[in-house]
Design a protein around this motif. Structure first.
Motif, PDB file in Angstrom:
ATOM      1  N   LEU A  10      46.578 -18.063  40.011  1.00  0.00           N
ATOM      2  CA  LEU A  10      47.904 -17.469  40.161  1.00  0.00           C
ATOM      3  C   LEU A  10      48.593 -17.964  41.433  1.00  0.00           C
ATOM      4  N   LYS A  11      47.829 -18.086  42.515  1.00  0.00           N
ATOM      5  CA  LYS A  11      48.402 -18.592  43.769  1.00  0.00           C
ATOM      6  C   LYS A  11      48.839 -20.054  43.620  1.00  0.00           C
ATOM      7  N   LEU A  17      55.967 -22.836  42.200  1.00  0.00           N
ATOM      8  CA  LEU A  17      57.303 -22.263  42.040  1.00  0.00           C
ATOM      9  C   LEU A  17      57.971 -21.982  43.384  1.00  0.00           C
ATOM     10  N   GLU A  18      57.297 -22.340  44.463  1.00  0.00           N
ATOM     11  CA  GLU A  18      57.792 -22.138  45.831  1.00  0.00           C
ATOM     12  C   GLU A  18      58.068 -20.667  46.145  1.00  0.00           C
ATOM     13  N   ILE A  19      57.202 -19.802  45.639  1.00  0.00           N
ATOM     14  CA  ILE A  19      57.282 -18.376  45.962  1.00  0.00           C
ATOM     15  C   ILE A  19      56.602 -18.192  47.313  1.00  0.00           C
ATOM     16  N   PRO A  20      57.237 -17.506  48.256  1.00  0.00           N
ATOM     17  CA  PRO A  20      56.599 -17.290  49.559  1.00  0.00           C
ATOM     18  C   PRO A  20      55.207 -16.659  49.399  1.00  0.00           C
ATOM     19  N   GLU A  21      54.279 -17.129  50.215  1.00  0.00           N
ATOM     20  CA  GLU A  21      52.883 -16.712  50.077  1.00  0.00           C
ATOM     21  C   GLU A  21      52.698 -15.202  50.148  1.00  0.00           C
ATOM     22  N   GLY A  22      53.375 -14.548  51.067  1.00  0.00           N
ATOM     23  CA  GLY A  22      53.244 -13.100  51.208  1.00  0.00           C
ATOM     24  C   GLY A  22      53.720 -12.360  49.972  1.00  0.00           C
ATOM     25  N   ALA A  23      54.846 -12.784  49.436  1.00  0.00           N
ATOM     26  CA  ALA A  23      55.377 -12.165  48.222  1.00  0.00           C
ATOM     27  C   ALA A  23      54.432 -12.417  47.049  1.00  0.00           C
ATOM     28  N   ALA A  24      53.941 -13.638  46.937  1.00  0.00           N
ATOM     29  CA  ALA A  24      53.015 -13.980  45.850  1.00  0.00           C
ATOM     30  C   ALA A  24      51.764 -13.117  45.920  1.00  0.00           C
ATOM     31  N   ASP A  25      51.229 -12.917  47.125  1.00  0.00           N
ATOM     32  CA  ASP A  25      50.033 -12.089  47.282  1.00  0.00           C
ATOM     33  C   ASP A  25      50.283 -10.663  46.784  1.00  0.00           C
ATOM     34  N   ILE A  26      51.449 -10.126  47.081  1.00  0.00           N
ATOM     35  CA  ILE A  26      51.785  -8.772  46.634  1.00  0.00           C
ATOM     36  C   ILE A  26      51.896  -8.734  45.112  1.00  0.00           C
ATOM     37  N   PHE A  27      52.622  -9.681  44.532  1.00  0.00           N
ATOM     38  CA  PHE A  27      52.767  -9.742  43.070  1.00  0.00           C
ATOM     39  C   PHE A  27      51.400  -9.834  42.403  1.00  0.00           C
ATOM     40  N   ILE A  28      50.587 -10.731  42.916  1.00  0.00           N
ATOM     41  CA  ILE A  28      49.275 -10.985  42.322  1.00  0.00           C
ATOM     42  C   ILE A  28      48.385  -9.758  42.445  1.00  0.00           C
ATOM     43  N   ASP A  29      48.345  -9.134  43.621  1.00  0.00           N
ATOM     44  CA  ASP A  29      47.523  -7.931  43.802  1.00  0.00           C
ATOM     45  C   ASP A  29      47.918  -6.837  42.820  1.00  0.00           C
ATOM     46  N   ARG A  30      49.204  -6.594  42.706  1.00  0.00           N
ATOM     47  CA  ARG A  30      49.680  -5.531  41.812  1.00  0.00           C
ATOM     48  C   ARG A  30      49.414  -5.860  40.350  1.00  0.00           C
ATOM     49  N   ALA A  31      49.665  -7.091  39.965  1.00  0.00           N
ATOM     50  CA  ALA A  31      49.474  -7.486  38.567  1.00  0.00           C
ATOM     51  C   ALA A  31      47.999  -7.459  38.174  1.00  0.00           C
ATOM     52  N   VAL A  32      47.140  -7.969  39.039  1.00  0.00           N
ATOM     53  CA  VAL A  32      45.704  -7.993  38.726  1.00  0.00           C
ATOM     54  C   VAL A  32      45.149  -6.571  38.670  1.00  0.00           C
TER      55      VAL A  32
END
Length: 76
Positions: A10-11, A17-32
């Motif tokens: 996912l990362k 997609l050039e999503i900022p790392e911090g935002a991606a981590d939040i999205f991924i944590d919540r989705a998983v």
């Protein structure tokens, strides 16, 4: 697929997609986390089940990331 591999994949897509790392981590944590809850009710989980559950949750936070994750094997 284990959770560590899932998060790494996912990362990878988020970076593409050039999503900022911090935002991606939040999205991924919540989705998983949400997908784990959903799938915990099933006795057998296929790769397709996992992909659909994670993509469904990701759509709430970043539809582009959800699309790429769900369709990566189909994208040329």
């Amino acid at each position: 697929m284990d959770e560590k591999t899932l998060r790494k994949e996912l990362k990878f897509h988020a970076r593409g997609l050039e999503i900022p790392e911090g935002a991606a981590d939040i999205f991924i944590d919540r989705a998983v986390s949400a997908a784990k809850k959903t799938l915990s009710k099933k006795s057998i989980i296929t790769d397709g089940d996992l992909i659909r559950a994670v993509a469904k949750e990701l759509k709430k936070y970043n539809p582009d990331l959800a699309y790429v994750y769900e369709n990566y094997d189909k994208i040329i």
